[in-house]
Every structure is written in structure tokens, then in C-alpha cells.
Motif scaffolding. Sequence first.
Motif, PDB file in Angstrom:
ATOM      1  N   ILE A   8      -4.918   2.986  -0.197  1.00 10.51           N
ATOM      2  CA  ILE A   8      -3.727   4.162  -0.628  1.00 10.51           C
ATOM      3  C   ILE A   8      -2.317   3.871   0.775  1.00 10.51           C
ATOM      4  O   ILE A   8      -1.276   3.193   0.268  1.00 10.51           O
ATOM      5  CB  ILE A   8      -3.586   4.651  -1.879  1.00 10.51           C
ATOM      6  CG1 ILE A   8      -2.180   4.779  -2.800  1.00 10.51           C
ATOM      7  CG2 ILE A   8      -3.888   6.281  -1.152  1.00 10.51           C
ATOM      8  CD1 ILE A   8      -1.665   3.705  -3.307  1.00 10.51           C
ATOM      9  N   ASP A   9      -3.128   5.002   0.945  1.00 12.86           N
ATOM     10  CA  ASP A   9      -1.870   4.616   2.309  1.00 12.86           C
ATOM     11  C   ASP A   9      -1.705   3.812   3.364  1.00 12.86           C
ATOM     12  O   ASP A   9      -0.543   3.090   3.093  1.00 12.86           O
ATOM     13  CB  ASP A   9      -2.390   5.854   3.007  1.00 12.86           C
ATOM     14  CG  ASP A   9      -2.542   7.215   2.891  1.00 12.86           C
ATOM     15  OD1 ASP A   9      -1.834   7.808   1.769  1.00 12.86           O
ATOM     16  OD2 ASP A   9      -3.435   8.008   3.547  1.00 12.86           O
ATOM     17  N   THR A  27       0.794   1.665   1.068  1.00  8.80           N
ATOM     18  CA  THR A  27       1.614   1.940   0.723  1.00  8.80           C
ATOM     19  C   THR A  27       2.725   1.326   1.966  1.00  8.80           C
ATOM     20  O   THR A  27       3.956   1.291   2.403  1.00  8.80           O
ATOM     21  CB  THR A  27       2.092   2.844   1.217  1.00  8.80           C
ATOM     22  OG1 THR A  27       1.309   3.512  -0.167  1.00  8.80           O
ATOM     23  CG2 THR A  27       2.681   4.205   0.405  1.00  8.80           C
ATOM     24  N   GLU A  50       6.202  -0.585   2.173  1.00  5.35           N
ATOM     25  CA  GLU A  50       7.051   0.145   2.382  1.00  5.35           C
ATOM     26  C   GLU A  50       7.827  -0.871   3.739  1.00  5.35           C
ATOM     27  O   GLU A  50       8.512  -1.193   4.287  1.00  5.35           O
ATOM     28  CB  GLU A  50       7.171   1.325   2.852  1.00  5.35           C
ATOM     29  CG  GLU A  50       6.822   1.974   1.866  1.00  5.35           C
ATOM     30  CD  GLU A  50       6.411   3.524   1.848  1.00  5.35           C
ATOM     31  OE1 GLU A  50       6.076   3.595   3.211  1.00  5.35           O
ATOM     32  OE2 GLU A  50       7.124   3.953   1.297  1.00  5.35           O
ATOM     33  N   THR A  69       2.376   1.851  -7.417  1.00  2.00           N
ATOM     34  CA  THR A  69       2.927   2.493  -6.313  1.00  2.00           C
ATOM     35  C   THR A  69       3.740   0.660  -6.185  1.00  2.00           C
ATOM     36  O   THR A  69       4.670   0.492  -4.882  1.00  2.00           O
ATOM     37  CB  THR A  69       1.631   2.321  -4.966  1.00  2.00           C
ATOM     38  OG1 THR A  69       1.439   3.704  -5.112  1.00  2.00           O
ATOM     39  CG2 THR A  69       2.831   2.625  -3.356  1.00  2.00           C
ATOM     40  N   ILE A  86       7.397   0.563  -5.106  1.00  2.00           N
ATOM     41  CA  ILE A  86       8.293  -0.277  -3.761  1.00  2.00           C
ATOM     42  C   ILE A  86       9.503  -1.584  -4.021  1.00  2.00           C
ATOM     43  O   ILE A  86      10.429  -1.553  -3.656  1.00  2.00           O
ATOM     44  CB  ILE A  86       6.915  -0.280  -2.068  1.00  2.00           C
ATOM     45  CG1 ILE A  86       6.577   1.024  -2.157  1.00  2.00           C
ATOM     46  CG2 ILE A  86       7.896  -1.048  -1.038  1.00  2.00           C
ATOM     47  CD1 ILE A  86       5.371   0.847  -1.325  1.00  2.00           C
TER      48      ILE A  86
END
Length: 943
Positions: free
Chosen positions: A454-455, A458, A462, A632, A636
Amino acid sequence: MTAATTTTAGQKYHQHSTSILKTLQATEMLDTKPVLPAEIIATILDYLPVPDLLRFARTSRRYKEMVYDDTRWVARLRSMGVWDEAEARKRFEEAVQRRRQQTISSGVGRGQPIPPPSPTGTTKRESLFFDADLEQERRQHELLQIQLQKQQISDLRDGFETMKVSGGGSGGEPPRDVEGLLLVVKNARSIRGHARQEYGRIYGALAPFYFDLVRARTHTDPLVFKVFRDPDRQARMLANLRSFARSDWADGAEGRREKLEGMTGIFESAVLREFEQGYEFWDVDGRMKKYAHVLEVLNPGSSAGVELFIQKHPIFADREVLANAMDCVNQAMADSITLEPSRRFFEVLGRKVNEQGEIIGRIFPRPQRVFWGFVDKVREEIMVEYITPLFDDAHQRSIPSYLRAVSGIFEQTMLFLRTLTPPKGGEVDQEAKAKEIALRIFEPHIDLYFQDEIDTFTAQAEREVGEWEKKLSEQEASAESFYMGSFANRQADKKDFLTSFKKVVMMPVTVLPTSLGLPIGSPFASSKPAATAAANGGPSTPSRAGSPAPAGTPGDHARSPLPGKAFADELAAKAALMTSRLEGIKSLFSIEVALSLVHGAKASLGRVAVFIQLGGQVGGEAREMCETIFVTLLRILGNGHVKPGFDKAVTHLSQYNPREVSEHEKGGVAPLVTFIELVNVGDLISQMIDVFYEQQLAQPKIADRNDFLDPAGMAKKKFEQMLDESVAAGLNKGIDVLMDEVEYICATTQSPTDYNPGGISAPDSILSGTIPGMEKAPAPKPPAGAIDMDIGPSKTAQRIKDLVASHTSMLVGSTDKSMLDVFNGEVGLRLFTAVCKHLKRQRISTEGAIKLIADMNLYFEYIRTLKNKDLLAYFKALRELSQIYLIDAKHAKEMATIIADGDRFGGIFRAEEVYEYAERRADWYQVKREVERAMYGLECCVM
């Protein structure tokens, strides 16, 4: 146990009375109770040895009943594990049914007629609770059976075989029926009322061996090893003795069981040694198979032989199996990973394990249990040792490589476990076992993997959106610098010139030649040669006109190229900058960026989704992580990319001024057209998200579309709501822009002679034309007596209708129907307002009313295509309003009647408003008095 004595109460009561009643009244009953209650005695009996129980039963009839109680012996059989309550119930029901059939058949055999059935469907004999004849017959039959049993089984006494009840000795003769002794426990029956006989049969067969083994001093003394020479039979008898020992509740039973376990352990060790020797010579079908079955008979479920087989297996030292996990990293490019070496590793390992599975099936009686134990050892010693270092190294080198490694090797692991071929002979669920083993392998890595997944997604999303915004900002800054830079340089040059001029004026004249190097007589020369050269177009001034557009920026294909020269004044530069921004509305967010984010989410979600099949807590966490990735993505993409783009588009639309645009002949309002293109892009993104949700979440059952609290569904609805609100805000501003353009067209293209072909006077030209600041070429004055006979709509009306229709049709298919209806309704109302406002600026003659009516009919027919009844009423009233200009001046009274008729206009126009429109007649001042007089007369009549 009780005695009754009769005593005489007194001589005076019995001398004169012979009545039995008085004798009974004088009787006193004395009851003598035992010292211990029967419940305590029954409890004590549970802990007596069997020989003592038999001796106790001979003391009295009541004690015999307590000893012979069937539940006492059922409890001993149950402790041995040979009593089956379901079987006992079934036998009892069969016996009752058989007895009933015998009763019916015996009645028919004696020639007795069967009574007719009763109303309830049963015979009279069956409905009786007790029949003396049948009961007497049953008792006689039972006595006969007992006598036959005594004759046939003369060696039974009290349900036990005749033997030394104190236990068999070691020197006794071995029984003849050896095989029957081995099967005595297995063949035990569960019959209610016969539990004592069943236990007695087992006791007579096993007690001699049991007590003999307990008294033995060495492992060679027990009778069981002398009677049975085959290891298999010895194991079977020892297993029977271990079951029998569980029914030994007498004093010292624990010690006897320990002695039995000790002898059994010695025997098991000897069998294991034989099994190990066969293992060393790989005697699969010989000693390994034989002694594996002996161990299973001796102790079902024992893992001694299984552990020996697994621990010493040569596969754990096989060089072909023990591959190098680092090949997945070393054979790949930098910061990457390849899973081809791991695929070969699992392929070789699977082939080896399947070969051993076939061998296990030949050795062990329950091979599946051994096989999965062997696979679990392979997991611990081989698979974990291969996977863990690879994950650690990949995590240190590159997180994307680590993510691909975890998901890819998990799929390879599941494929390896599913392609295993367990031996036959069991009911183990291979799929469940595969998930269990895979979970034990990957459970230590799951939490770190999910967090990194997930990091990483993301950060990547971004970063892409941030790069897009950065490039867009740079492009806007470059355009603004280009359009406004030249004007700013001119202002700076002007300021520099004035500063130099001031310095020159204030300087002494004698200083000028030496300080500036200028000839005397040039007091107004600039003190900065570079600035002077720049002002004169010298080479030292950097030209802004030649600056190229930023390459590689988003929306290059949609932006107009920058002009070749700078603008001379600030107004022109600002107008060009506004045009550039409006043209760039459709590139404020990119479908390519959205597609890239969706592809990234799909890859990440696809890697995580493979863990859902594990089920349980890990499967639930994987499902939640998939929904988190989708949430997410929408956060975004929506709040970080789409919504800011719509906000900028609305801001640019609010800055549009049609009077500052030079070209209006492109078939539409340019900024609104580009905004609708932006709406189409947003609609494509929305459809893309909807397809992604259905294919990646709904169809695989990761998300439940019917659950209104599902996080993925809630995020999707929130994204769609944001998109609708942004589109609505932009369309609202777009309607303002469209109406500004409509008013501009009306003011600049409507000729005064369209509605007044007879001529126009100076005052009328002021009223008809135009918004202050609007410049247009004066309309040519037609020759005297020449009247335009064209009865079709005017070019202005046709252009407005085409303009509005083109914009409303652009939204068909790209927006929701409800939003489209609202947009069309608002456009129609605003168009109605603009047309009314335009009419109040015109001077309309009777001849020009024909063209005006044609214009109103044109608007009416267009509004009809929108299929909005409420909106159609407005333009119907507008069409009726245009009729007042067609009335000749001689019919002023009819004109007044129409003006005062409120029902004629459907409540859209009041009489006062119609009167204001009537004032726009070219001959109003000629008919005004007559119209007002007629209207006053109508009012008096109404009153």
C-alpha cells in the motif's frame, strides 16, 4: 434384612376382643436398616477387583443384583472403548420388534383368531398393556433358553469363563484359540442386558496375560511373548492389553498400567530398531513395510516410525533439490528480479516429493498422514530456507522487486502444493492442507508485505499526479511569462530610461564626456548602453518572442502554438493569455494519468488478491487490503487530480469575456466546448473506474456491491458524487459563459432592419443597439420603399439556436440523464431571459413582426426537442407575445384586449410586462393613446 415382631399392647384389650382390627391396632413394626447406604456400597463395588466382585455377589441376592447391574459392566466396556451406544440402541429396537413379531405369530399358530382391528388401527392384543397368557409363555420360553445355555456352555459361571479368578500364572498352558484371543476386543458386542457377559468374555481371554505381564521381571518372562512369536500378533495382543488396562480400577491399577507401558515401550524400541535397519538398506517392501504396520497396530497414530522415516530422509541433503535462491536476483537486471529459477526449484522439488509419496504409500498403513508430515518437514527444512533469504535480499535491494517476489513465489508455492500426489488411503482435504502449509510459510512476511504494497502504490500514484501538476504549472508559467514578458520588459526599459534621464539631467555637464563616454551635446543619451541597445532592438536584449513552448508537457497536442512575436500592449497580452488558458481547459487532467494509476492499482491489487484464498484472518486482511488499494486510487485520482482540474476549469470559465475574443465563428463558445471535452474525459475516467470495480472487486467477490457499508462501494459512490458536483459546478459556470455569448451575438449581429425594415431613426438606433462598449459596423440603410420580403428567421436567431443546440447536444451520453435535464432546463430558462432582454432593446414594426414571429417559432421548435413541458410553456408564451407586433395600428382595441388577457400567455407574462413589450412597436406613439384608452375601458368593465 428387616424383621417384624408383634407385641400385645395389654391384656385388658385382648381378653374380651377377638377382632382382627384390634389386633392390627396393637401391632408395632420395627425396621432394621443396614449400616451403610446402598449408594455407598455400589460406589465401593466399582473399585473391587473382578474376583472379589464375584465373591461379593454370592453373599446375598441383593448384593448379586448390585453386582449384576448392567450399567456397571457397560461402564467398564466404555472405558475400554468397545461400547457403542448407537449399536446397543439398534440391537434393542430390533429385539423389541422381533419379540412383537414372535408374539403375533405364536397367537396365530395356536389357531386363535386375530381380533379385528380397532378404530385406531391396532389389534386388541397389541393394545393391551399386560397379557397374563403371553407373559407366562414368555417366562417359560426364557427358562427353556437358560437351560439350553447351561447345557451348551457348561464352562461358564456367572458370565465368566471357569478359571482361576486370581489371575493366570506364567506357567499355565497357552490357550488353543490364539486368533480368537487377538480378536476378542475387536469382536466385542454392545448388547443391553448382556454387558456383563461381554466383559466376562474379554476378561477370561486377556486377564491371564495381563496379570502375568505385570508380575514379569524381565522382558522375556511375559506369557504374551511366548504364546505369540510373530511381532504383528505380539503387537496386537499388547494393544488389547492396553485397552483392557483402562478397565482396571482396583487398587494398584496405576502401577500395573505403568508396568504394561514399560514392557510395551521395550517392544516398541525393538520394532523401531528393526525398522531402522530396513531403512538403512532401503528395504521398502520388506522390513520397512512389515515393522511400520507393527508400530501402527501396537499404537495407532504413533509417530515414532514416521518421525524416524522423515528425520533420516535423504531428500534433505539432495544437491539437486537444495538450489540457490539468489539466482532469482543475480540472473535479473539491476533492481529487478526474475522468478524463473524459483519455478525450476519448485518443479524439481515437486517431482521428488511425489516420488517419495509413492514410496510412503508402499510402506505405511496410513500413508496420507505420513505424507503430509513429510511435506511439512520439507516446508520447514527446504522451502523456508529457500524463500526467506530471497525475500530479505530483495527487500533490501528494491521494494518493487520484493513485492513481485512475495506474490509470485506464493503463487508458485500454491501451484507446487496443489500438484502434489498424495498416496491413496485417506480422506485428507488436499486444498485445505495446501493452504495450511502455505500460510505457515508466508505468515511471517504477510504484515510487512501488505504495508509495503500500500505504501508503494500510494507513493507511486502521488508521484505521477505530482509530476503532472508540476508540468502543468510550468507550462502555465511559461505561457504567462511569454505573453506578459514582453510587456513587462517594455515597462522596465521605460523605467530604466527615465532613471537614466534623471541622472543625466542632474549631472554636471563637464562630467558627461568622461563618465559615460558620450559626446558633448548628447545630454539625453541613456546612462546604460545595454538598456539603450535593448530599447533599440539590439542583440543584447533576449527576445521573448522566440522562446519555444516547453517540450514534453501535458496537453501539448491541445495547446495552440505560441505566436511568433510579442504583444504591444498589456490588454492584448492578457487577452491572449486568457485564450490560452481557456483552450487548455481540456488538458487540466489527463486520461493517460488516470489510466496509469488504474494499471498500477490493478497490478498491486492482483498481487494482494492471491492471498485471499488462504481464508481465515490472513484472507480477510488481504481482502481489506484490496479494498484499501481501491480506496487509495480513488482518493488520489479524485481529490488529487480530477477535482483540482475541474476547479481550475471553473476558475478559467469565470474569467471569460466574449468582448475580449476576436473570433466568434467557430460554431460554439470555445471555453465551453473545451470544458465539455473535459467533462467527456471525466466521464471516460468514471467509466474506467466502474469497469475496474466490476472486474477486479465485484466479480471476484472481493467487494460486495449490495453492502452499502462496503468501503470500496462507499469510496466509489463518493468519487462519482465528487465528479457530478464538479461537472455541475462547471456546467453552471458554462451556462453563464454561453449566455454571455448569446447576449454578445444578439447585441452585435442583430441588424435594426431585421425587425424594422422600413427605416430606423436616431433615437431608435440608440435603443436597439447595443451594450455600451460594443462596436459594430453600422447597418446599411435600405433604399426608400424597399422592404425585405424574407419571412424566415433572422441570421441572429439561427446562429443563437445553432450555438445553444450544439452545446446541449455535446453532453448527450457523457453525463447522467438527470444532470442533463437540469442543464437543458437551466439553459432554456436563461435563453428565455436573454431573448426577452433582447426584445426590449429592439424597435419592431408590423412588417418586421413576421421575421420576429419566425424567430420565436425557431426557438419554440428547438425547445420542443428538449422534451421539457415546463420549459416549452415559456417559449409558447413568447411566441404568443410576438403576435402583438403583427396587429395593425387601426386595431388598437384588439391589441389592448390581447395585452390584458393574462390567460393567453399561460401566466408567464403579466399585463404590465406585455405592455412594456408593446412599447417596442415602431408605431407605438401613434397607437399609445388608443391602446391605453381601450385598456382603461376594459378595466372599468371588469370592475
